[in-house]
Design a protein around this motif. Structure first.
Motif, PDB file in Angstrom:
ATOM      1  N   UNK A  30      19.260 -45.872  -3.236  1.00  0.00           N
ATOM      2  CA  UNK A  30      19.226 -46.019  -4.687  1.00  0.00           C
ATOM      3  C   UNK A  30      17.815 -45.832  -5.262  1.00  0.00           C
ATOM      4  N   UNK A  31      16.808 -46.378  -4.570  1.00  0.00           N
ATOM      5  CA  UNK A  31      15.449 -46.324  -5.102  1.00  0.00           C
ATOM      6  C   UNK A  31      14.444 -45.590  -4.225  1.00  0.00           C
ATOM      7  N   UNK A  32      14.860 -45.156  -3.048  1.00  0.00           N
ATOM      8  CA  UNK A  32      13.942 -44.434  -2.165  1.00  0.00           C
ATOM      9  C   UNK A  32      14.714 -43.638  -1.125  1.00  0.00           C
ATOM     10  N   UNK A  33      13.987 -42.841  -0.360  1.00  0.00           N
ATOM     11  CA  UNK A  33      14.572 -42.063   0.722  1.00  0.00           C
ATOM     12  C   UNK A  33      14.324 -42.775   2.044  1.00  0.00           C
ATOM     13  N   UNK A  34      15.145 -42.429   3.031  1.00  0.00           N
ATOM     14  CA  UNK A  34      15.008 -42.998   4.377  1.00  0.00           C
ATOM     15  C   UNK A  34      15.120 -41.872   5.391  1.00  0.00           C
ATOM     16  N   UNK A  35      14.477 -42.045   6.526  1.00  0.00           N
ATOM     17  CA  UNK A  35      14.604 -41.111   7.643  1.00  0.00           C
ATOM     18  C   UNK A  35      15.433 -41.784   8.726  1.00  0.00           C
ATOM     19  N   UNK A  36      16.451 -41.068   9.212  1.00  0.00           N
ATOM     20  CA  UNK A  36      17.279 -41.580  10.305  1.00  0.00           C
ATOM     21  C   UNK A  36      16.479 -41.358  11.593  1.00  0.00           C
ATOM     22  N   UNK A  37      16.024 -42.430  12.242  1.00  0.00           N
ATOM     23  CA  UNK A  37      15.122 -42.283  13.393  1.00  0.00           C
ATOM     24  C   UNK A  37      15.724 -41.552  14.584  1.00  0.00           C
ATOM     25  N   UNK A  38      17.016 -41.621  14.774  1.00  0.00           N
ATOM     26  CA  UNK A  38      17.638 -40.933  15.908  1.00  0.00           C
ATOM     27  C   UNK A  38      17.755 -39.431  15.674  1.00  0.00           C
ATOM     28  N   UNK A  39      17.616 -38.999  14.428  1.00  0.00           N
ATOM     29  CA  UNK A  39      17.730 -37.582  14.099  1.00  0.00           C
ATOM     30  C   UNK A  39      16.380 -36.900  13.934  1.00  0.00           C
ATOM     31  N   UNK A  40      15.344 -37.662  13.605  1.00  0.00           N
ATOM     32  CA  UNK A  40      14.007 -37.103  13.370  1.00  0.00           C
ATOM     33  C   UNK A  40      13.460 -36.511  14.664  1.00  0.00           C
ATOM     34  N   UNK A  41      12.941 -35.273  14.566  1.00  0.00           N
ATOM     35  CA  UNK A  41      12.403 -34.607  15.760  1.00  0.00           C
ATOM     36  C   UNK A  41      10.878 -34.628  15.795  1.00  0.00           C
ATOM     37  N   UNK A  42      10.259 -35.408  14.905  1.00  0.00           N
ATOM     38  CA  UNK A  42       8.811 -35.603  14.921  1.00  0.00           C
ATOM     39  C   UNK A  42       8.045 -34.299  14.695  1.00  0.00           C
ATOM     40  N   UNK A  43       8.561 -33.449  13.808  1.00  0.00           N
ATOM     41  CA  UNK A  43       7.904 -32.165  13.566  1.00  0.00           C
ATOM     42  C   UNK A  43       6.761 -32.269  12.556  1.00  0.00           C
TER      43      UNK A  43
END
Length: 92
Positions: A30-43
């Motif tokens: 609602x007020x910010x974005x989030x990164x799904x840690x299991x999907x992030x490839x650290x690019x």
């Protein structure tokens, strides 16, 4: 190790970062974005795109924002994925 969206994104929600993410691991709250840690490839593609410098590598999250590591993991589970740039809250 994933990247983490921290406090500066709250009530700001610029979406410049989502359009450069090759794995679509950003989720819109609602007020910010989030990164799904299991999907992030650290690019790190998202880091320079954030105009408020809200994205940090998990190992470099400032101490006062360490709770955002857990917040990103939890909130990204229930939020919809976001892949396109939108009007930020900061400009509303």
């Amino acid at each position: 190790m994933p990247h983490i969206v921290c406090e500066p994104c709250n009530n700001c929600k610029y979406t410049d970062c989502v359009v450069v993410c090759p794995v679509e691991c950003f989720y819109e709250g609602e007020t910010m974005l989030y990164i799904q840690p299991d999907e992030c490839i650290d690019c790190e593609a998202c880091v320079p795109e954030c105009p408020v410098e809200a994205i940090f590598h998990e190992d470099n999250v400032p101490d006062e924002w360490k709770n955002y590591i857990e917040i990103n993991a939890e909130k990204s589970q229930d939020a919809p994925v976001i892949t396109e740039k939108k009007e930020p809250l900061a400009d509303s």
